[in-house]
Design a protein around this motif. Sequence first.
Motif, mmCIF file in Angstrom:
data_model
loop_
_atom_site.group_PDB
_atom_site.id
_atom_site.type_symbol
_atom_site.label_atom_id
_atom_site.label_comp_id
_atom_site.label_asym_id
_atom_site.label_seq_id
_atom_site.Cartn_x
_atom_site.Cartn_y
_atom_site.Cartn_z
ATOM 1 N N TYR A 11 0.836 -1.205 0.000
ATOM 2 C CA TYR A 11 0.000 0.000 0.000
ATOM 3 C C TYR A 11 0.871 1.255 0.000
ATOM 4 C CZ TYR A 11 -3.544 3.385 1.453
ATOM 5 O OH TYR A 11 -4.372 4.481 1.520
ATOM 6 N N ARG A 19 -3.472 2.220 -4.244
ATOM 7 C CA ARG A 19 -4.285 2.712 -3.133
ATOM 8 C C ARG A 19 -5.758 2.805 -3.516
ATOM 9 N NH1 ARG A 19 -0.438 7.358 -0.266
ATOM 10 N NH2 ARG A 19 1.329 5.944 0.105
ATOM 11 N N TYR A 22 -7.124 -0.605 -3.326
ATOM 12 C CA TYR A 22 -7.302 -0.970 -1.913
ATOM 13 C C TYR A 22 -8.567 -0.324 -1.348
ATOM 14 C CZ TYR A 22 -2.944 -3.463 -0.788
ATOM 15 O OH TYR A 22 -1.953 -4.401 -0.686
#
Length: 287
Positions: A11, A19, A22
């Motif tokens: 990350y 990101r 995510y």
Amino acid sequence: MNILDDLKLQYRLGGIAMRVMYWNIACFIVSLIFFYQFSIGQFAFPSWLALSSDPQVFMFKPWTFLTYAFFHDGFFHLLFNMMVLNFASTLFLTYFTQKQYLGLYLLSALFAGVAFALSFYFSNISGSIVGASAAIMAILVAATTYSPLMNVRLFLFGNVKLWHITAVILILDLMQFRLGNMGGHISHLAGAFFGFAYIKLLQNGTDLSIVVSKTLDFFANLFRKSPTTPFTKVHKNYKRPTEKTTSRIVTKDKTQQQIDEILDKISQSGYDCLTKEEKEFLFKAGK
């Protein structure tokens, strides 16, 4: 290093594209816990997350013009979108910056949301949408507009021009326009149009993503405490530095050099090519 530490490291080092993926996955997990109706096998997104075409709803919940772009109505919906997002992100970030990437993602989601709401309102249709497809289409079309003749190697097909891939996806959207999920297809095409317009404006010297960058920087600086530096008297030291100080500088330079070599390896071959020792070294260095 355990799996959680490995994910944290990816990350931190994966950049904005990693990101954003995510964030989408995290939102899906949250929605699966709180909004999935196991009795009927469907999601029931609240009106403060999904984007509704009803003006009485979205006018009092304007943030839904962005939140809808991070939630998905099913695992395969998420999986397909993340696969295309990963593909499109690699192409886009080959030519443009991470700030431009985030700006395009958010602005295209906003534009596509407005296009969906207005088209449904004037068609006297009520509905709501979730999904990152519009923003993903914007990123893909933006990369295609900038470099349409780029060769992309596809499994079973070999080398294919990028514009061929994008054209097939757009044609499939148009073919399914009346078959179902009309709101989703409207947002897809709106996102594609915004991606095209973004590149054309950028080539003429207008970068729309600056609006997002300045807005995010404003709020970041608003909540960041400015460091206060008290007045201190400075004494110059004319003594020759000790051997111990020199040793520290050399050690720091070697450590930084090793970090740079590992980051170069990631940029060339990806994070997965790192050895276990290199991953642990990066994780410790990042603390």
